[in-house]
Design an enzyme around this catalytic site. Structure first.
Site, PDB file in Angstrom:
ATOM      1  N   HIS A  79       0.822  -1.221   0.000  1.00 38.98           N
ATOM      2  CA  HIS A  79       0.000   0.000   0.000  1.00 38.98           C
ATOM      3  C   HIS A  79       0.851   1.266   0.000  1.00 38.98           C
ATOM      4  O   HIS A  79       0.375   2.324  -0.391  1.00 38.98           O
ATOM      5  CB  HIS A  79      -1.014  -0.007   1.148  1.00 38.98           C
ATOM      6  CG  HIS A  79      -0.467   0.247   2.526  1.00 38.98           C
ATOM      7  ND1 HIS A  79      -0.211  -0.751   3.435  1.00 38.98           N
ATOM      8  CD2 HIS A  79      -0.156   1.402   3.167  1.00 38.98           C
ATOM      9  CE1 HIS A  79       0.218  -0.239   4.564  1.00 38.98           C
ATOM     10  NE2 HIS A  79       0.272   1.080   4.427  1.00 38.98           N
ATOM     11  N   ASP A  82       1.238  -7.800   2.282  1.00 46.12           N
ATOM     12  CA  ASP A  82       1.333  -6.359   2.035  1.00 46.12           C
ATOM     13  C   ASP A  82       2.790  -5.929   1.874  1.00 46.12           C
ATOM     14  O   ASP A  82       3.398  -5.375   2.785  1.00 46.12           O
ATOM     15  CB  ASP A  82       0.666  -5.598   3.181  1.00 46.12           C
ATOM     16  CG  ASP A  82       0.386  -4.145   2.843  1.00 46.12           C
ATOM     17  OD1 ASP A  82       0.928  -3.654   1.832  1.00 46.12           O
ATOM     18  OD2 ASP A  82      -0.364  -3.492   3.584  1.00 46.12           O
ATOM     19  N   SER A 101       3.959   2.116   8.531  1.00 43.27           N
ATOM     20  CA  SER A 101       3.704   1.204   7.417  1.00 43.27           C
ATOM     21  C   SER A 101       5.006   0.953   6.666  1.00 43.27           C
ATOM     22  O   SER A 101       5.684   1.890   6.252  1.00 43.27           O
ATOM     23  CB  SER A 101       2.676   1.803   6.465  1.00 43.27           C
ATOM     24  OG  SER A 101       1.394   1.816   7.041  1.00 43.27           O
TER      25      SER A 101
END
Length: 711
Positions: A83, A219, A642
């Site tokens: 992402h 991810d 992240s």
């Protein structure tokens, strides 16, 4: 006893220090290092941060200003979240070559794809410059004068502090302005896409599973840093070479077990752990509900179009994910704050704080802090709500309005600095809008605007009489049928000619005029008063932080996150989200199959992965015949983490941080070690996808695989 227990839990230090906190890596020696060793860490603080020798911090990268990434090979290979690279993957995608749907793998360096504008920033060194920044500030009386002096000092220190010519100095504030730290940085500008799994792996579960555990999402995406032939940062050139780092992370394939030490190293964006109860109450009862309602309306419209049209799905995939991310986070945050009784815990803590103030004879200095907070948060309520409505509707979630606002800023620039500044900005603006309109669909945006503008005109406080008089049922159709802002060619035609012609054209355009009404109202009736009160709140928060440090000298207060390099440490651990429910800390590919829905855009599974699962073809990456996918731990993380590496006791890479559990998303405001967990993709699943699914064995060979548990 109850008050003391609440105080300890709220501070999250004396008992739960290893489970909460985002610590500056240059300041780990001492109590933090001792606790990390008690939790199982086998390296030293100097192995994590060292100015004079290579250390783990030399492998940690601030990825394009918003995420974290890490160097995992001697050739500058970067690992981050899918992402985090989503926008770049999308920008390289077309209907014919849909890398979001099919994935992308460069089988040689010649196939790696450049990403104009993308940057990767490395921290060279960290320095406390508090005394220099605060020099001459204490004798000033007004808050605005103090802030101006601080900014002047920061500018001077950033300019004069020693660094190499290709480096930058950046100063950040900590403890609400009670400490200032300078970071010497290097920013690389040639970052190329190397590999990404299809969204059915990298985004498996999509928005349904976002902020949710159990999770089964691969991810990750892979990039590479390129540098000039001198190994220093350079603009993109075909002659650039892969960057040779001072340190890269070895990759452990021995796996994890409950109770294992974990350390997350990255750039957490923003936390507000020391807010007073009045602020938290306003967030829960006023601000979050308004923002959730706006984004909910926008998402429903976009989702309806994306499910019916593949081209629109590609156009809006990244935008939809961006809007949905914080929409869902705010929902979980509000629920978590209510469930954990955070407001009452804050109030109980404030009662204890006032007792300590009285005990220490500091009533004159600190006794009125909380009553002043209450007064100011009451005064700012409508301004904060109106500000959030303006930002959510006009700047973030209605694309034509956000484009129009950039042109509004262009007009303001002309008024403030004249035609030369206007022309310079105009040229850059025209160029930057090209990519904006590549992914713009006026039909979708108009339907979004219908919902959002109606909400704004119905519910936002402090509207001008001119805005109140607008017909919410007609204004949007007039704008989208008559404005030239609905296309790139239309926008370029508005910006043709000299400043006078451009401004004349803009002020005839229906879309621009509507944005101008919204912006004029904001800057006349909302922004200035909000800024005035917020400045006072900022001064109170700084004094409150200082008072807490003074009143509780044995407390261990970590500074709020501010997108600077931090360490958070904890352990792999499951949790009980509710009565009679326990979540294990590790998920496996069996869970992917349990969620699998053929053809579903969130839960479909690629045919090749289905075959690998059927044949249990997991290579060296499985454990007891099962393929781990994700795991959770007690590390205190937030947005910006992240892509952060999850490291084991020896500093080896064991996972990639990408999310938090929904029950614990309130950790930005109130950390509860019982339920707050960060979510990581297991590095073995990453390697499995690269190797067995993509067949990109050359990337595995580039890494250094480690077996720390077999040593």
């Amino acid at each position: 006893m109850r008050i003391l227990k609440l105080l300890i839990v709220l501070l999250s230090f004396p008992i739960f220090a290893q489970q909460g906190g985002m610590w500056i890596p240059s300041m780990l020696q001492g109590m933090n290092e001792n606790e990390m060793h008690r939790l199982g860490m086998k390296i030293n603080a100097q192995d994590i941060y060292d100015v004079n020798n290579s250390s783990i911090k030399d492998a940690i990268i601030h990825f394009d200003g918003g995420c974290t990434s890490e160097i995992i090979s001697p050739k500058g290979l970067l690992l981050t979240n899918h992402h985090c690279g989503y926008g770049e993957i999308q920008s390289h995608s077309t209907v014919e070559n849909d890398y979001l749907q099919d994935g992308f793998w460069a089988m040689s360096m010649n196939e790696e794809l450049p990403n104009p504008g993308m940057v990767a920033t490395l921290i060279v060194s960290i320095h406390d410059v508090t005394n220099t920044v605060l020099e001459g500030v204490s004798q000033l009386s007004s808050e605005s004068e103090k802030q101006k002096k601080i900014q002047d000092n920061i500018s001077r220190v950033q300019t004069t502090f020693p660094k190499e010519a290709w480096q930058e100095n950046k100063i950040k504030t900590f403890y609400e302005g009670n400490q200032y730290i300078l970071f010497v940085t290097e920013t690389f500008k040639d970052i190329r896409l190397v590999g990404a799994p299809p969204s059915s792996i990298g985004k498996f579960g999509s928005d349904t599973d976002n902020w949710v555990w159990p999770r089964h999402t691969g991810d990750f995406s892979i990039f590479r840093i390129y540098a000039g032939k001198d190994n220093k940062p350079a603009e993109y050139s075909k002659d650039n070479i892969p960057y040779t780092p001072k340190h890269f992370l070895p990759v452990s394939i021995d796996g994890i077990a409950e109770g294992d030490f974990t350390m997350v190293f990255g750039f957490p964006g923003r936390t507000q752990e020391y807010l007073p109860s009045f602020a938290v109450e306003q967030i829960v009862n006023t601000l979050n509900p308004a923002k959730i309602e706006v984004r909910d309306a926008a998402l429903k419209v976009q989702d309806g179009f994306m499910r019916k049209d593949q081209a629109i799905k590609i156009q809006y995939a990244s935008k939809y994910a961006s809007v949905a991310n914080y929409w869902k986070k705010w929902i979980g945050e509000s629920q978590g704050l209510k469930k954990s009784n955070a407001i009452q815990l804050k109030k109980d803590y404030e009662t204890e704080f006032l007792k300590q103030v009285a005990k220490n004879g500091k009533q004159a200095q600190y006794g009125n802090l909380l009553s002043s907070f209450e007064k100011n948060y009451s005064a700012i309520n409508d301004y904060a709500l109106a500000r959030d409505y303006f930002i959510e509707v006009a700047l973030r979630n209605t694309e034509l309005l956000s484009a129009g606002f950039r042109l509004y800023q262009l007009e303001q620039l002309y008024k403030a600095k004249g035609e030369q500044a206007f022309n310079d900005r105009k040229d850059n603006t025209i160029k930057s809008f090209e990519s904006f309109y590549k992914d713009y669909n006026a039909k979708v945006d108009e339907k979004v605007a219908e919902k959002l503008v109606a909400l704004y005109l119905e519910k936002s406080p402090l509207l001008s009489s001119e805005l109140k008089a607008l017909d919410k049922n007609k204004i949007v159709s007039e704008v989208y049928s008559k404005s030239k802002l609905t296309s790139y060619n239309g926008l370029k035609s508005l910006l043709e000619g000299d400043a006078n012609k451009v401004l004349k054209n803009l002020n005839k355009d229906k879309g621009y005029l509507f944005v101008k009404k919204l912006a004029d109202n904001f800057y006349a009736n909302i922004g200035p008063k909000y800024d005035e009160i917020n400045l006072e709140i900022g001064a109170l928060q700084r004094e409150y932080m200082k008072a807490q440090l003074e009143m509780f000298p044995n407390g261990r207060f970590f500074p709020d996150a501010n997108s600077t390099l931090r360490i958070t440490y904890g352990q792999v651990k499951g949790y009980n989200p509710s009565d009679a429910v326990y979540y294990e800390p590790v998920t496996h590919l069996e869970g992917v199959m349990e969620k699998y829905v053929p053809g579903d855009y969130e839960f479909d599974v690629p045919t090749k992965l289905l075959d690998l699962i059927k044949n249990k073809d997991y290579g060296q990456y499985a454990e007891n015949g099962k393929m781990p996918v994700c795991f959770i731990a007690t590390n205190h993380t937030t947005g910006g983490n992240s892509g952060s590496p999850a490291l084991d006791a020896n500093g080896n890479l064991i996972g990639l941080n990408f999310d938090r559990v929904w029950e614990g998303t309130m950790s930005d405001i109130h950390y509860d070690p019982e339920i707050c967990r960060n979510i990581m993709v297991d590095i073995r699943y990453v390697l499995f996808i690269i190797d067995k699914y993509a067949g990109a064995k050359h990337l595995i060979e580039e890494m250094k695989l480690a077996h720390p548990k077999k040593m």
